[in-house]
Design a protein around this motif. Sequence first.
Motif, short mmCIF file in Angstrom:
data_model
loop_
_atom_site.label_atom_id
_atom_site.label_comp_id
_atom_site.label_asym_id
_atom_site.label_seq_id
_atom_site.Cartn_x
_atom_site.Cartn_y
_atom_site.Cartn_z
N GLY A 110 0.81 -1.10 -0.18
CA GLY A 110 -0.02 0.21 0.02
C GLY A 110 0.70 1.21 -0.05
N PRO A 111 1.88 1.56 0.88
CA PRO A 111 2.70 2.80 0.93
C PRO A 111 3.45 2.61 -0.48
N LEU A 112 3.93 1.76 -1.01
CA LEU A 112 4.85 1.78 -2.01
C LEU A 112 3.89 2.19 -3.19
N LEU A 113 2.68 1.70 -3.31
CA LEU A 113 1.52 1.98 -4.52
C LEU A 113 1.31 3.60 -4.39
N GLY A 114 1.26 4.08 -2.96
CA GLY A 114 0.69 5.34 -2.78
C GLY A 114 1.90 6.47 -3.55
N ALA A 115 2.99 5.79 -2.83
CA ALA A 115 4.13 6.67 -3.33
C ALA A 115 4.28 6.69 -4.88
N ARG A 116 3.96 5.64 -5.48
CA ARG A 116 4.11 5.70 -6.93
C ARG A 116 3.25 6.71 -7.77
N PHE A 117 1.82 6.45 -7.00
CA PHE A 117 0.80 7.59 -7.52
C PHE A 117 1.22 8.84 -7.22
N ALA A 118 1.79 9.35 -6.06
CA ALA A 118 2.33 10.62 -5.79
C ALA A 118 3.33 11.03 -6.72
N GLN A 119 4.40 10.10 -6.83
CA GLN A 119 5.32 10.37 -8.22
C GLN A 119 4.66 10.74 -9.58
N GLY A 120 3.79 10.20 -9.81
CA GLY A 120 3.05 10.37 -11.18
C GLY A 120 2.47 11.78 -11.13
N ALA A 121 1.71 12.17 -10.05
CA ALA A 121 1.18 13.29 -9.67
C ALA A 121 2.24 14.47 -10.00
N GLY A 122 3.40 14.30 -9.20
CA GLY A 122 4.35 15.61 -9.46
C GLY A 122 4.97 15.37 -10.91
N ALA A 123 4.98 14.28 -11.63
CA ALA A 123 5.56 14.37 -12.73
C ALA A 123 4.59 14.89 -13.95
N ALA A 124 3.32 14.83 -13.33
CA ALA A 124 2.26 15.21 -14.45
C ALA A 124 2.33 16.89 -14.61
N LEU A 125 2.97 17.61 -13.59
CA LEU A 125 3.13 18.90 -13.38
C LEU A 125 4.54 19.34 -14.06
N VAL A 126 5.36 18.57 -13.79
CA VAL A 126 6.82 18.81 -14.35
C VAL A 126 6.92 18.54 -15.89
N ALA A 127 6.46 17.81 -16.53
CA ALA A 127 6.46 17.44 -17.86
C ALA A 127 5.86 18.64 -18.78
N PRO A 128 4.72 18.99 -18.47
CA PRO A 128 4.18 20.11 -19.48
C PRO A 128 4.95 21.53 -19.20
N ALA A 129 5.24 21.77 -17.79
CA ALA A 129 5.93 22.77 -17.55
C ALA A 129 7.09 22.88 -18.18
N ALA A 130 7.79 21.95 -18.19
CA ALA A 130 9.23 21.55 -18.72
C ALA A 130 9.34 22.09 -20.26
N MET A 131 8.34 21.75 -20.82
CA MET A 131 8.06 22.36 -22.32
C MET A 131 7.67 23.71 -22.53
N GLY A 132 6.87 24.27 -21.42
CA GLY A 132 6.66 25.50 -21.58
C GLY A 132 8.06 26.34 -21.31
N VAL A 133 8.89 25.79 -20.52
CA VAL A 133 10.22 26.62 -20.35
C VAL A 133 11.13 26.29 -21.61
N LEU A 134 10.77 25.21 -22.05
CA LEU A 134 11.80 24.96 -23.39
C LEU A 134 11.21 25.84 -24.59
N ARG A 135 9.99 26.31 -24.47
CA ARG A 135 9.37 27.35 -25.53
C ARG A 135 10.12 28.49 -25.35
N ALA A 136 10.05 29.13 -23.89
CA ALA A 136 10.80 30.24 -23.61
C ALA A 136 12.17 30.37 -24.02
N LEU A 137 13.05 29.05 -24.10
CA LEU A 137 14.34 28.94 -24.32
C LEU A 137 14.78 29.34 -25.83
N TYR A 138 13.53 28.71 -26.54
CA TYR A 138 13.92 28.65 -28.03
C TYR A 138 12.60 29.51 -28.58
N PRO A 139 12.24 30.74 -28.64
CA PRO A 139 11.15 31.15 -28.89
C PRO A 139 10.87 31.21 -30.31
#
Length: 453
Positions: A110-139
Motif C-alpha cells: 500500500g505505501p509503495l503504491l501510494g508513493a508511485r501514485f504521488a510520483q506520477g502526480a508530480g511528474a504530471a506538473l513537471v512534464a508540461p511545465a518543462a515544455m513551456g520553459v523549453l518554448r521560452a528558451l527557443y522562441p
Amino acid sequence: MTTYEGAAATTAPVDHGGARRGFALLGTVQATLIFTLASLAVPLPLIGAELGLDRGRLILLSAAYGLTFAGLLLLGGRLADRYGARRALTAGLLLFAAASALAPLATGYGPLLGARFAQGAGAALVAPAAMGVLRALYPEPAAYGRAMGTWGGLSVLGATAGNLLSGVITAAVSWRASFAVPVAVAVAALLLAPRLLPATPPGTNRSTDLPGALLATAGIVLTSTGLVLTDAHPWGSGPVLVPLLTGLALLAGFARAERRAADPLLPPDFLRDRRRLLGLAAIALTAAGTATVFVLLSLDLQRERGWSALLTSAAFVPFAVALLGAGRLAGPLIGRYGPGRVTAAGLGTAGAGLALLAAGGGPDVPYAYGLLPGLLLLPAGGALSFAGAAVLATERVPADRAGLAGGVLNTAMELGPTVVFAALLTLGGSAAPLAAASGLFAALTFLTFRLAK
C-alpha cells in the motif's frame, strides 16, 4: 515546407550557451520522468517475492505512476500556462522529489503504491511545465522545431536507462536504491533552475477549468485502471467493468463539457490538425511497444530463463546502443526528409523489431539470434519515430499553448504504456502481445506515410 524543414535558414537563439545549458537541464528532467516509469520493470520479480505480490498487483504497481501521470497532465499543462511554466516546474519537482524519497521507505504494498501514485502526480506538473520553459528558451519556431526533434528521443532514452540502471542498482544494492536517481535529479534541478532557466510570465486571463480537469483526470485514471486489471480479472468481472465503464462515461462527459466551456482545458480545435493527431498516435504507440518489450522480456528472462536482474539489464545494452545511434541521426533526417517521412520510417522499423521479438522469444531460442535482432531494430525505429512525432505534435503551436502542447504530448506518451499495453496483456503470454503490437505499427506506418506528407 514545414516549420522544421525551414530550420536551416533560421538562426538559433542569441545566447547559444545559455539555451544549451537550459536544454540539458530540462532534457535530463524529462528523461528522468520516463526513467522513473520504467525503473521497476527489471526488479518486479524481486519486489513481488519480497512483498508477497501476485502478477496482477505487480502490474498495477508498475502502472500506478503512469495512471496519475497521464490523468493529471492536461491539468498540469493548464496550470503551467496560467501560473507560469517555471513556477509550475518548481512545484512539480518538489512533489516528485518528496514522493521519490518516501517510496524506498515503504514497508508494504500500500505505501509503495501510494508513493508511485504521488510520483506520477508530480511528474504530471513537471512534464508540461518543462515544455513551456523549453518554448521560452527557443522562441523562434525553427529553433524550437530543432529542439523538439531532440526532445522526442529523450523519452526512449529515459526508459532504456531505467531498465539498464535499475538492474545494476538492484544487483549492487537493492531495488529501493533506484529511487535515489529521481531524488538526485529533482533536487539538482530545483537548485539549478533559477540560474539556467528563464522566468516565464503567468497567463493571467486563463481559467483553471476545474470541472474539466476533474472529469479528465477521473476518466483517464478509472479507464486505465480497468484495463490494467484485465491482467488479473476477466473482462466481464466487476473489478474491470466498474472502473472501465465509469471512466468512459466520465470521458464522454469531459468531451461534452469542453465543447461548452468558455476557456476549455483541451480546446476542440487543438486536435483537428491531422499531422498533430498522427504525431500523438505515433508517440502513444511507440511508448506502448517499448513498455511491452521491457516488462514482458524482463519477466520472461528472469522467470523462464532464470537470468539475474543484472544479466537481464545487460540484455538491453544493445538496445541502448542502437537507440543512441539512431537518436543522433534523427535531427538531420527530419531536417532533410521532414518529420512525417521520418516518423513513418521509424514506425516501420520498430514494428519489424517487434515482429522479430515475437518470433524469437522462446526460452530455448538463443539470445544472439532470437532476441538481439529485434532489440536492435526496435530502438532504432523508436528513436526516429519519437523524434519525428514530437515535431508533428508540436509544430505551429502558439506560445500561450506551450503547456497544453506539453500536456497532450505527454498524455499520449503515458496512455500508450498504460492503455495499449494493458490491452495487449489480455492476449496472454509474450509472443501474442508483441505480434499484435507489430501489426498496429504496420497500420500506423501506412497512415503516417500517406497523410503526414
